[in-house]
Every structure is written in structure tokens, then in C-alpha cells.
Design a protein around this motif. Structure first.
Motif, PDB file in Angstrom:
ATOM      1  N   PRO A 158       0.823  -1.212   0.000  1.00  0.00           N
ATOM      2  CA  PRO A 158       0.000   0.000   0.000  1.00  0.00           C
ATOM      3  C   PRO A 158       0.853   1.258   0.000  1.00  0.00           C
ATOM      4  CG  PRO A 158       0.043  -0.970   2.182  1.00  0.00           C
ATOM      5  CD  PRO A 158       0.778  -1.928   1.289  1.00  0.00           C
ATOM      6  N   PHE A 159       0.292   2.331  -0.563  1.00  0.00           N
ATOM      7  CA  PHE A 159       0.928   3.643  -0.449  1.00  0.00           C
ATOM      8  C   PHE A 159      -0.128   4.661  -0.051  1.00  0.00           C
ATOM      9  CE2 PHE A 159      -0.031   2.979  -4.993  1.00  0.00           C
ATOM     10  CZ  PHE A 159      -0.777   4.118  -5.323  1.00  0.00           C
ATOM     11  N   SER A 160       0.318   5.744   0.578  1.00  0.00           N
ATOM     12  CA  SER A 160      -0.618   6.765   1.042  1.00  0.00           C
ATOM     13  C   SER A 160      -1.059   7.650  -0.112  1.00  0.00           C
ATOM     14  CB  SER A 160       0.036   7.637   2.121  1.00  0.00           C
ATOM     15  OG  SER A 160       1.005   8.488   1.544  1.00  0.00           O
ATOM     16  N   ALA A 162      -0.777  10.868  -0.256  1.00  0.00           N
ATOM     17  CA  ALA A 162       0.265  11.863  -0.523  1.00  0.00           C
ATOM     18  C   ALA A 162       1.412  11.256  -1.330  1.00  0.00           C
ATOM     19  CB  ALA A 162       0.785  12.441   0.795  1.00  0.00           C
ATOM     20  N   GLU A 163       1.790  10.016  -1.009  1.00  0.00           N
ATOM     21  CA  GLU A 163       2.800   9.334  -1.811  1.00  0.00           C
ATOM     22  C   GLU A 163       2.286   9.112  -3.228  1.00  0.00           C
ATOM     23  OE1 GLU A 163       4.571   6.925   2.059  1.00  0.00           O
ATOM     24  OE2 GLU A 163       3.227   5.925   0.642  1.00  0.00           O
ATOM     25  N   GLY A 164       0.994   8.819  -3.340  1.00  0.00           N
ATOM     26  CA  GLY A 164       0.394   8.606  -4.651  1.00  0.00           C
ATOM     27  C   GLY A 164       0.386   9.861  -5.506  1.00  0.00           C
ATOM     28  N   GLU A 165       0.220  11.025  -4.873  1.00  0.00           N
ATOM     29  CA  GLU A 165       0.276  12.278  -5.629  1.00  0.00           C
ATOM     30  C   GLU A 165       1.619  12.431  -6.315  1.00  0.00           C
ATOM     31  OE1 GLU A 165      -2.524  15.646  -3.617  1.00  0.00           O
ATOM     32  OE2 GLU A 165      -0.581  15.337  -2.698  1.00  0.00           O
ATOM     33  N   VAL A 166       2.697  12.142  -5.575  1.00  0.00           N
ATOM     34  CA  VAL A 166       4.034  12.274  -6.135  1.00  0.00           C
ATOM     35  C   VAL A 166       4.271  11.224  -7.214  1.00  0.00           C
ATOM     36  CG1 VAL A 166       6.509  12.223  -5.610  1.00  0.00           C
ATOM     37  CG2 VAL A 166       4.913  13.260  -3.993  1.00  0.00           C
ATOM     38  N   LEU A 167       3.877   9.982  -6.930  1.00  0.00           N
ATOM     39  CA  LEU A 167       4.068   8.915  -7.902  1.00  0.00           C
ATOM     40  C   LEU A 167       3.320   9.212  -9.193  1.00  0.00           C
ATOM     41  CD1 LEU A 167       5.208   6.143  -8.626  1.00  0.00           C
ATOM     42  CD2 LEU A 167       3.191   5.110  -7.543  1.00  0.00           C
ATOM     43  N   ARG A 168       2.088   9.684  -9.070  1.00  0.00           N
ATOM     44  CA  ARG A 168       1.311   9.971 -10.281  1.00  0.00           C
ATOM     45  C   ARG A 168       1.947  11.100 -11.092  1.00  0.00           C
ATOM     46  NH1 ARG A 168      -4.691   8.531 -11.426  1.00  0.00           N
ATOM     47  NH2 ARG A 168      -4.737   9.128 -13.608  1.00  0.00           N
ATOM     48  N   LEU A 169       2.486  12.090 -10.396  1.00  0.00           N
ATOM     49  CA  LEU A 169       3.165  13.180 -11.086  1.00  0.00           C
ATOM     50  C   LEU A 169       4.332  12.642 -11.913  1.00  0.00           C
ATOM     51  CD1 LEU A 169       3.271  16.292 -11.402  1.00  0.00           C
ATOM     52  CD2 LEU A 169       4.802  16.323  -9.425  1.00  0.00           C
ATOM     53  N   PHE A 170       5.098  11.717 -11.337  1.00  0.00           N
ATOM     54  CA  PHE A 170       6.210  11.106 -12.072  1.00  0.00           C
ATOM     55  C   PHE A 170       5.705  10.272 -13.252  1.00  0.00           C
ATOM     56  CE2 PHE A 170       8.867  11.165  -7.987  1.00  0.00           C
ATOM     57  CZ  PHE A 170       9.574  12.280  -8.386  1.00  0.00           C
ATOM     58  N   LEU A 171       4.685   9.450 -12.995  1.00  0.00           N
ATOM     59  CA  LEU A 171       4.220   8.528 -14.033  1.00  0.00           C
ATOM     60  C   LEU A 171       3.529   9.254 -15.179  1.00  0.00           C
ATOM     61  CD1 LEU A 171       2.857   5.591 -11.825  1.00  0.00           C
ATOM     62  CD2 LEU A 171       5.073   5.782 -12.964  1.00  0.00           C
ATOM     63  N   ARG A 202       8.480  11.660   1.044  1.00  0.00           N
ATOM     64  CA  ARG A 202       7.575  10.876   0.183  1.00  0.00           C
ATOM     65  C   ARG A 202       8.359  10.111  -0.875  1.00  0.00           C
ATOM     66  NH1 ARG A 202       2.678  15.312  -0.745  1.00  0.00           N
ATOM     67  NH2 ARG A 202       2.490  15.896   1.451  1.00  0.00           N
ATOM     68  N   ILE A 203       9.354  10.764  -1.481  1.00  0.00           N
ATOM     69  CA  ILE A 203      10.135  10.099  -2.525  1.00  0.00           C
ATOM     70  C   ILE A 203      10.966   8.973  -1.930  1.00  0.00           C
ATOM     71  CG2 ILE A 203      12.051  10.438  -4.151  1.00  0.00           C
ATOM     72  CD1 ILE A 203      10.787  13.266  -4.662  1.00  0.00           C
ATOM     73  N   SER A 204      11.530   9.186  -0.744  1.00  0.00           N
ATOM     74  CA  SER A 204      12.288   8.121  -0.088  1.00  0.00           C
ATOM     75  C   SER A 204      11.406   6.908   0.192  1.00  0.00           C
ATOM     76  CB  SER A 204      12.881   8.654   1.220  1.00  0.00           C
ATOM     77  OG  SER A 204      13.512   7.621   1.945  1.00  0.00           O
ATOM     78  N   ARG A 205      10.177   7.159   0.652  1.00  0.00           N
ATOM     79  CA  ARG A 205       9.266   6.043   0.933  1.00  0.00           C
ATOM     80  C   ARG A 205       8.852   5.328  -0.346  1.00  0.00           C
ATOM     81  NH1 ARG A 205       5.407   8.350   5.839  1.00  0.00           N
ATOM     82  NH2 ARG A 205       7.038   8.306   7.414  1.00  0.00           N
ATOM     83  N   LEU A 206       8.633   6.083  -1.422  1.00  0.00           N
ATOM     84  CA  LEU A 206       8.295   5.449  -2.696  1.00  0.00           C
ATOM     85  C   LEU A 206       9.450   4.584  -3.185  1.00  0.00           C
ATOM     86  CD1 LEU A 206       6.457   8.316  -4.627  1.00  0.00           C
ATOM     87  CD2 LEU A 206       5.481   6.128  -3.912  1.00  0.00           C
ATOM     88  N   ARG A 207      10.661   5.087  -3.070  1.00  0.00           N
ATOM     89  CA  ARG A 207      11.825   4.297  -3.492  1.00  0.00           C
ATOM     90  C   ARG A 207      11.907   2.995  -2.703  1.00  0.00           C
ATOM     91  NH1 ARG A 207      15.939   9.441  -3.837  1.00  0.00           N
ATOM     92  NH2 ARG A 207      15.873   9.762  -6.119  1.00  0.00           N
ATOM     93  N   ASP A 213      17.528   0.855  -4.767  1.00  0.00           N
ATOM     94  CA  ASP A 213      18.765   1.059  -4.030  1.00  0.00           C
ATOM     95  C   ASP A 213      18.864   2.557  -3.726  1.00  0.00           C
ATOM     96  OD1 ASP A 213      21.314   1.488  -3.099  1.00  0.00           O
ATOM     97  OD2 ASP A 213      22.329   0.457  -4.751  1.00  0.00           O
ATOM     98  N   PRO A 214      18.817   2.960  -2.441  1.00  0.00           N
ATOM     99  CA  PRO A 214      18.802   4.389  -2.138  1.00  0.00           C
ATOM    100  C   PRO A 214      20.027   5.135  -2.648  1.00  0.00           C
ATOM    101  CG  PRO A 214      19.169   3.095  -0.140  1.00  0.00           C
ATOM    102  CD  PRO A 214      18.796   2.132  -1.221  1.00  0.00           C
TER     103      PRO A 214
END
Length: 237
Positions: A158-160, A162-171, A202-207, A213-214
Motif C-alpha cells: 500500500p501507499f498513502s 500523498a505518496e500517490g500524488e508524487v508517484l502519479r506526477l512522475f508517471l 515521500r520520494i524516499s518512501r516510494l523508493r 537502491d537508495p
């Protein structure tokens, strides 16, 4: 199979009648809620679950509410909405600068709070692919209707929101530089150190959730002094 779950709202307010009023209105509107009367209980609760939205009162018996907001912005992926009797402009400015996404002054209509939360959960979805809810990339599927990542074995993470907002922006903009300024414009919130730190978290958690690999991430690359690039082919379905 994981079923879609409604967004989770954490309510931190020391007045029981306000907690009940907010919880009743939000649950009637289809949200899940958890209520806390003290900051210590709230912070302990965050270790067990990751809410999508946190409603935070500033007048708390055991902690400065602004300090709670600042810590949330730096450490949590949740959207933060302050609910407070402090109506001075400076309080609102300070709250937003410390990382809150919105500020509602008491007394309020519960329907307004529900509307503001819904608006906050919609914010950040850019138009490209906005009608699509599943993205396929690098062996992953991101389900934005259920807030889960699914790997090639079918394991769900699962992701939150707020994490999804960032991920969607990237995708939505793969293989293109996304600057901090563009992220702030798309996702809202006050620009500055708090916003930058919140994005870093948020980006660290998505990674981590993507098994990166951080020290040498292959998908979300940091371009120092400029922003980020998401490397990979993305297909929306």
C-alpha cells in the motif's frame, strides 16, 4: 485480493464533541476515521497506520499543535489540514509554512470540512491520464483506485494518498525533468524547506516500496540542484 478501501482520516482534537461531529460527518460521506484527543496518542497511532489525511487542532493539551504539524510534514505522507480557533492571519501563514495543506477556522460547518478533504484528495492529479487508474511500469502496477503497488509476483504494497500524488506526477511525465517548483505548483502547499523535506520523505518512501537502491535508484533519479526524473516506460490502463 485486496479490496478498495475508503480514504482514512485521522482526527486530532481535544474536544470530544468536535471529534464526534467530524467523525460522524466524514463516515457518513464514506471515509474511515480514527480520533485522538492528545498528541501523544495521535503520534502512537501513526506508527500503526498511515492515514491519507490528518485533521489537526492547534490548541492541544500536551503539545504545541504547530510542532505536530511540522513533524507530520517532515515525516508523514498524509495531507494535513489544520482546524483551529486561531483566526489571525499570522497563525494561518505559519501553519501553511510549516507544511499544512489547508487551514479551517472554528466554528465550521462539517460539510465544509468534508468538501475540503475531498478537494485535497483530488488535488495534484494532472490532466494527462487522469481518467486512468492503473499504471504499468518496470514490472510494477500502480493502482490509484486502491492505493497499492503490485509487483510481478502479485504482492501488494500500500501507499498513502500523498505518496500517490508524487508517484502519479512522475508517471504522468516519464523521462522528463520535474523541478521542485513544478512539484510545488502541481501538488500545492507552501514552498520552502518544509515542502522540500516533505517531498524528500515521500520520494524516499516510494523508493523503498519500489525496492530501489537508495544510493543508486534506477527509477526515480535525483538531479541535484534541479529536481527529479522518472526513468522508464509507462502505460496507463
Amino acid at each position: 485480493m485486496t479490496h478498495s478501501t475508503p480514504p482514512h482520516v485521522a482526527i486530532l482534537d481535544d474536544e470530544p464533541e468536535i471529534r464526534r461531529m467530524l467523525a460522524d460527518a466524514l463516515e457518513e460521506a464514506g471515509f474511515r476515521t480514527t480520533c485522538y484527543g492528545r498528541a501523544t496518542e495521535f503520534e502512537a497511532g501513526l506508527k500503526r497506520t498511515a492515514p491519507d489525511v490528518c485533521l489537526v487542532d492547534l490548541g492541544l493539551p500536551d503539545r504545541d499543535g504547530l510542532a505536530v504539524v511540522h513533524r507530520l510534514a517532515l515525516e508523514s505522507g498524509a495531507a494535513i489540514i489544520i482546524i483551529s480557533g486561531r483566526a489571525q492571519v499570522q497563525d494561518r501563514v505559519t501553519g501553511l509554512e510549516l507544511g499544512a495543506d489547508d487551514y479551517i477556522i472554528k466554528p465550521f460547518d462539517p460539510a465544509e470540512v468534508v468538501a475540503r478533504i475531498r478537494a485535497r484528495l483530488r488535488k495534484g492529479r494532472v490532466e494527462t491520464g487522469a481518467s486512468s487508474q492503473v499504471a504499468h511500469f518496470a514490472g510494477w502496477r500502480a493502482h490509484f483506485d486502491r492505493y497499492v503497488l503490485v509487483d510481478e509476483t502479485g504482492t501488494e504494497t500500500p501507499f498513502s494518498h500523498a505518496e500517490g500524488e508524487v508517484l502519479r506526477l512522475f508517471l504522468d511525465s516519464p523521462n522528463r525533468l520535474i523541478t521542485r517548483a513544478q512539484m510545488q505548483e502541481a501538488l500545492g502547499g507552501a514552498a520552502g524547506e518544509s515542502f522540500d523535506r516533505a517531498m524528500d520523505v515521500r520520494i524516499s518512501r516510494l523508493r523503498t516500496k519500489l525496492g530501489e537502491d537508495p544510493k543508486n535508484p534506477r527509477l526515480i533519479k535525483t538531479i541535484y540542484g534541479a529536481g527529479y526524473i522518472f526513468l522508464g516506460e509507462v502505460r496507463w490502463a
